[in-house]
Design an enzyme around this catalytic site. Structure first.
Site, PDB file in Angstrom:
ATOM      1  N   HIS A 132     -39.965 113.811  62.433  1.00 42.46           N
ATOM      2  CA  HIS A 132     -38.792 114.037  61.574  1.00 42.46           C
ATOM      3  C   HIS A 132     -38.619 115.511  61.282  1.00 42.46           C
ATOM      4  CE1 HIS A 132     -42.282 113.098  59.049  1.00 42.46           C
ATOM      5  NE2 HIS A 132     -41.807 113.945  58.166  1.00 42.46           N
ATOM      6  N   PHE A 133     -37.363 115.869  61.058  1.00 43.55           N
ATOM      7  CA  PHE A 133     -36.985 117.237  60.730  1.00 43.55           C
ATOM      8  C   PHE A 133     -36.434 117.241  59.314  1.00 43.55           C
ATOM      9  CE2 PHE A 133     -37.127 117.033  65.243  1.00 43.55           C
ATOM     10  CZ  PHE A 133     -37.533 118.296  65.653  1.00 43.55           C
ATOM     11  N   HIS A 134     -37.008 118.087  58.467  1.00 43.94           N
ATOM     12  CA  HIS A 134     -36.522 118.244  57.099  1.00 43.94           C
ATOM     13  C   HIS A 134     -35.439 119.318  57.093  1.00 43.94           C
ATOM     14  CE1 HIS A 134     -40.125 116.366  55.062  1.00 43.94           C
ATOM     15  NE2 HIS A 134     -40.710 116.721  56.191  1.00 43.94           N
ATOM     16  N   GLN A 167     -48.399 116.335  57.552  1.00 45.11           N
ATOM     17  CA  GLN A 167     -47.460 115.247  57.885  1.00 45.11           C
ATOM     18  C   GLN A 167     -47.953 113.947  57.254  1.00 45.11           C
ATOM     19  OE1 GLN A 167     -46.966 114.513  62.132  1.00 45.11           O
ATOM     20  NE2 GLN A 167     -45.314 113.026  61.797  1.00 45.11           N
ATOM     21  N   ILE A 209     -36.182 110.828  49.632  1.00 48.41           N
ATOM     22  CA  ILE A 209     -36.167 110.327  48.243  1.00 48.41           C
ATOM     23  C   ILE A 209     -37.117 111.098  47.320  1.00 48.41           C
ATOM     24  CG2 ILE A 209     -35.288 108.009  48.746  1.00 48.41           C
ATOM     25  CD1 ILE A 209     -38.228 107.023  48.533  1.00 48.41           C
TER      26      ILE A 209
HETATM   27  P1  AMP Z   1     -43.862 114.655  56.015  1.00 52.78           P
HETATM   28  O1  AMP Z   1     -44.897 114.970  54.984  1.00 52.78           O
HETATM   29  O2  AMP Z   1     -43.381 115.857  56.765  1.00 52.78           O
HETATM   30  O3  AMP Z   1     -44.342 113.533  56.915  1.00 52.78           O
HETATM   31  O4  AMP Z   1     -42.596 114.162  55.245  1.00 52.78           O
HETATM   32  C1  AMP Z   1     -42.347 112.849  54.893  1.00 52.78           C
HETATM   33  C2  AMP Z   1     -41.167 112.880  53.970  1.00 52.78           C
HETATM   34  O5  AMP Z   1     -40.680 111.572  53.841  1.00 52.78           O
HETATM   35  C3  AMP Z   1     -41.494 113.384  52.541  1.00 52.78           C
HETATM   36  O6  AMP Z   1     -40.664 114.492  52.247  1.00 52.78           O
HETATM   37  C4  AMP Z   1     -41.183 112.177  51.660  1.00 52.78           C
HETATM   38  O7  AMP Z   1     -40.595 112.563  50.464  1.00 52.78           O
HETATM   39  C5  AMP Z   1     -40.232 111.382  52.539  1.00 52.78           C
HETATM   40  N1  AMP Z   1     -40.205 109.947  52.317  1.00 52.78           N
HETATM   41  C6  AMP Z   1     -41.250 109.096  52.180  1.00 52.78           C
HETATM   42  N2  AMP Z   1     -40.821 107.823  52.063  1.00 52.78           N
HETATM   43  C7  AMP Z   1     -39.468 107.872  52.147  1.00 52.78           C
HETATM   44  C8  AMP Z   1     -38.429 106.885  52.116  1.00 52.78           C
HETATM   45  N3  AMP Z   1     -38.696 105.588  51.954  1.00 52.78           N
HETATM   46  N4  AMP Z   1     -37.140 107.302  52.219  1.00 52.78           N
HETATM   47  C9  AMP Z   1     -36.855 108.605  52.372  1.00 52.78           C
HETATM   48  N5  AMP Z   1     -37.780 109.579  52.425  1.00 52.78           N
HETATM   49  C10 AMP Z   1     -39.072 109.217  52.317  1.00 52.78           C
END
Ligand code: AMP
Length: 137
Positions: free
Chosen positions: A102-104, A96, A34
């Site tokens: 999680h995988f982006h 993180q 999001i």
């Molecule tokens: P990381 O920094 O690699 O842990 O990435 C976490 C990701 O989760 C970030 O890109 C956020 O934008 C995303 N994120 C956080 N909350 C949500 C949510 N409720 N739904 C979808 N994505 C989220």
């Protein structure tokens, strides 16, 4: 390892909070980020409770990587992009923010990405993209 049952992705997996789901099977879930770094930014997570890549057994990881492949293929076919950035952060020290593995998948050139978790996206646009991507899965 101490897994935080209340992290935001654990809540999404339990259905406690909503997500724009694009794919789900017995082992994995894929949903839209999001705060997208580009249109179509999708996250793939295992249902297995792991904080980082080091916390998941290989036989579980293969399911996650299989879903990563499926989603990447759907991104390429539905959005007509040539390239997809695959990114995965391990530990706060690496940036993180959500302590569930999680995988982006980001369908854009590395140099054109917006800031990481920087700005909430247009939810209507994200919803429409989710529908398009999930239809291909
Ligand atoms: P990381 O920094 O690699 O842990 O990435 C976490 C990701 O989760 C970030 O890109 C956020 O934008 C995303 N994120 C956080 N909350 C949500 C949510 N409720 N739904 C979808 N994505 C989220």
């Amino acid at each position: 390892m101490s897994y935080d049952e209340n992290n935001i992705f654990a809540k999404i997996l339990r259905g406690d909070i909503p997500s724009f789901k694009v794919y789900e099977d017995d082992y994995t879930l894929a949903f839209m980020d999001i705060m997208p770094q580009a249109d179509g930014h999708t996250l793939v997570i295992p249902k297995f409770k792991a904080e980082t890549l080091l916390d998941i057994p290989a036989d579980e990881l293969i399911h996650t990587m299989t879903t990563v492949q499926k989603v990447m293929s759907a991104l390429k076919s539905t959005l007509g992009v040539e390239g997809v950035v695959l990114m995965q952060l391990n530990g706060e020290a690496a940036g993180q923010t959500v302590p569930h593995l999680h995988f982006h998948l980001i369908p854009e050139h590395l140099r054109k990405l917006k800031g990481h978790g920087a700005e909430q996206g247009d939810m209507e646009k994200i919803k429409a993209l989710a529908q398009k991507i999930s239809a291909a899965l």
